[in-house]
Design an enzyme around this catalytic site. Structure first.
Site, PDB file in Angstrom:
ATOM      1  N   PRO A 175     -30.098   9.395 -43.516  1.00  0.00           N
ATOM      2  CA  PRO A 175     -30.680  10.122 -42.382  1.00  0.00           C
ATOM      3  C   PRO A 175     -30.604  11.624 -42.620  1.00  0.00           C
ATOM      4  O   PRO A 175     -29.879  12.084 -43.507  1.00  0.00           O
ATOM      5  CB  PRO A 175     -29.767   9.719 -41.219  1.00  0.00           C
ATOM      6  CG  PRO A 175     -28.447   9.406 -41.854  1.00  0.00           C
ATOM      7  CD  PRO A 175     -28.712   8.955 -43.264  1.00  0.00           C
ATOM      8  N   GLY A 224     -40.838  12.836 -43.852  1.00  0.00           N
ATOM      9  CA  GLY A 224     -40.362  14.210 -43.751  1.00  0.00           C
ATOM     10  C   GLY A 224     -41.496  15.160 -44.055  1.00  0.00           C
ATOM     11  O   GLY A 224     -42.673  14.813 -43.934  1.00  0.00           O
ATOM     12  N   GLU A 246     -44.535   9.390 -45.617  1.00  0.00           N
ATOM     13  CA  GLU A 246     -45.088   9.716 -44.292  1.00  0.00           C
ATOM     14  C   GLU A 246     -44.742  11.174 -44.040  1.00  0.00           C
ATOM     15  O   GLU A 246     -43.584  11.512 -43.771  1.00  0.00           O
ATOM     16  CB  GLU A 246     -44.478   8.814 -43.208  1.00  0.00           C
ATOM     17  CG  GLU A 246     -44.790   7.329 -43.367  1.00  0.00           C
ATOM     18  CD  GLU A 246     -46.231   6.963 -43.027  1.00  0.00           C
ATOM     19  OE1 GLU A 246     -46.956   7.807 -42.479  1.00  0.00           O
ATOM     20  OE2 GLU A 246     -46.629   5.829 -43.336  1.00  0.00           O
TER      21      GLU A 246
END
Ligand code: NDP
Length: 510
Positions: A175, A224, A246
């Site tokens: 994350p 990101g 993405e």
């Protein structure tokens, strides 16, 4: 009510990078930064755990995912509190776009994985394979590395892990260092749901931790910025590891003169400011046909002026939350300053709001054009630049004048014309009289064109990317020698020539 006290305590998760509540500026936890060697160890344990997870099959995996779905709904207040505390977003943004998404996604992938990854029986017209069994199957790649951003820690970071797990992979999630707590909570969710040890692990840390993860895994799912996405692809090229990207967007909204203006204005205010504008598929710029421009701008400005901003004190308390990532505040402000310096007018907002915490006032800009960064670069904040255009063709030309191609929208009562125009917008998804809600339909592929990404999430592609396609050809009934095998014989060769002409050469061509 959302409160930082409900987030995991610092001592529970070690020491290292401080995690701040962006709405208050308080440090709420610290997380360790995993080194390259530690990431390697995680990958090794994931690799050891994966075959058994694959072997238990779709039904057993589905059972675990459905238990996790229940865990999410049973523990929704705790998850919302964690998300709100590390992102500074509103209760509603955490509930609608994160909890509802994750709860739906666990059920969707549990149900659809067996269908979307079922063996496919293929029929071929080629006479050389007549009578043979032809099958395409989807086998999990092994270990998937998911690297996520800070804007939706549950939906955009963890969400991509769900189909990867459903397909039978082990997953390591890296994350954002800014918002790691939700991912750690989801590790607890999966443990409690009976996921075997090491099938899902969280690699906390910074960019270097993410980079190290790329080296060891069999597929990288990255969400990101476009800049980091390029680095990820470059690094993955060294091991020829496939990637899904993405990336950023600059979604245009085209408002035609015959649009239902009240709905368009409500949507413009909401889909540019929800989640503080920190949405990859946020409306980032608007083009309005001249006859309705003044009316549209007045409506949007009134709605944006009425927004309540601040720290969430639970459901219904505020409309717009904090800016999650400290450097983002400077980017937003620099886009507004650049626009003003080049002649734009601020109709509301236009400033960093006073602290504590990091806030940017919900902002409407007019008299903007494509010399300004607010119209060409991703702002990723609560700002809405609105530009007057002569007609739909000018709007379309400007909408496509962008390196990005994530989403877009067209607003008109003439839905046929709207759809025709939508088909000419250079973006992975285009809505007519709507925006963003396509993301909630997990059946619909979502992915960017141009520099907005590579591949898709959701739909069949959203799970098949986590597999390797294997083709099986099984010959059951056959002679000892097929006619095309050695030794070559003149008569057979001539017959094959005739067959080719018979099959493919008959009839006239234009
Ligand atoms: P970043 O690109 O800065 O970071 C994304 C992730 O990559 C973080 O976990 C980051 O770690 C990690 N990372 C940083 N450097 C490297 C590296 N060299 N190798 C591997 N991993 C690395 O994006 P943000 O977190 O700022 O997110 C905002 C962006 O995400 C926006 O552009 C937005 O449009 C996009 N986005 C796109 C979506 C889509 O579906 N298309 C959805 C949501 C967001 P760390 O944070 O620790 O530095």
């Amino acid at each position: 009510m959302a409160s930082v006290e409900q987030a995991p305590a610092a001592e529970q998760i070690g020491t290292g990078i401080p995690v701040e509540n962006p709405a208050t500026g308080e440090t709420i936890a610290t997380i360790p930064t995993l080194s390259g060697a530690e990431v390697k160890e995680l990958v090794a344990s994931a690799r050891a755990a994966q075959p058994a997870w694959e072997a238990i099959g779709f039904e057993e995996r589905g059972r675990v995912l459905r238990r996790a779905q229940k865990w999410v709904t049973d523990n929704s207040e705790r998850i919302i509190a964690t998300i709100v505390s590390e992102t500074g977003k509103t209760y509603e943004d955490a509930q609608l776009a994160e909890i509802m998404y994750a709860a739906a996604a666990f059920g969707f992938w549990a149900k659809e994985a067996p269908n979307l990854l079922a063996d496919e029986s293929i029929k071929s017209a080629n006479p050389l394979v007549k009578g043979k069994k032809l099958v395409v199957r989807y086998r999990p790649v092994g270990v998937v590395g998911v690297i996520g951003p800070w804007n939706f820690p549950l939906t955009n970071s963890f969400g991509d892990c769900i189909p990867a797990l459903a397909a039978g992979n082990a997953v390591i999630l890296k994350p954002s260092e800014v918002t790691p707590l939700t991912s750690l909570l989801m590790a607890e969710c999966l443990r409690a749901s009976g996921l075997p040890e090491d099938v899902f692990q969280v690699a906390t840390g910074d960019g270097a931790t993410g980079a190290a993860l790329i080296d060891g895994v069999d597929f990288v799912m990255f969400t990101g910025s476009t800049k980091t996405g390029q680095k990820v692809m470059e690094r993955a090229a060294k091991t020829l590891t496939p990637v899904g990207l993405e990336l950023g967007g600059k979604d245009p909204m085209i408002v035609l003169a015959d649009a239902e203006l009240e709905r368009a204005a409500n949507a413009a205010a909401y889909y540019s400011m929800n989640n503080g504008g920190q949405v990859c598929i946020s409306i980032e710029r608007v083009y309005v046909e001249a006859p309705v421009y003044d009316q549209f701008v007045a409506k949007v400005t009134d709605k944006v002026k009425a927004l309540r901003q601040g720290r969430s004190a639970g459901p219904g308390s505020i409309d717009v939350g904090a800016v999650t990532f400290p450097p983002q505040l400077d980017i937003i402000d620099s886009h507004v300053r650049d626009a003003v310096a080049k002649g734009a007018r601020v109709l509301t907002g236009g400033r960093v709001a006073p602290g504590p915490g990091m806030f940017y006032e919900p902002t409407v800009l007019v008299d903007v054009d494509h010399t300004m960064s607010c119209m060409t670069e991703e702002t990723f904040g609560p700002t809405l630049p609105i530009m007057k255009v002569a007609d739909a063709e000018e709007a379309l030309r400007l909408a496509n004048d962008s390196p990005y191609g994530l989403q877009g929208s067209v607003w008109t009562k003439d839905v046929r014309r709207g759809e025709q125009l939508a088909r000419r917008v250079e973006a992975g998804t285009v809505c007519v009289n709507d925006a963003q809600v396509n993301y909630t339909a997990l059946e619909l592929p979502m992915g960017g064109w141009k520099t907005s990404g590579l591949g898709t999430r959701h739909g069949a592609g959203g799970i098949r990317k986590y597999t390797q396609q294997q083709t099986l050809l099984v010959t059951r009934f056959a002679g000892k020698r097929d006619p095309h095998m050695f030794p070559y014989k003149k008569r057979t060769t001539q017959l094959l020539g005739k067959l080719t002409r018979l099959l493919y050469g008959r009839g006239k061509r234009d």
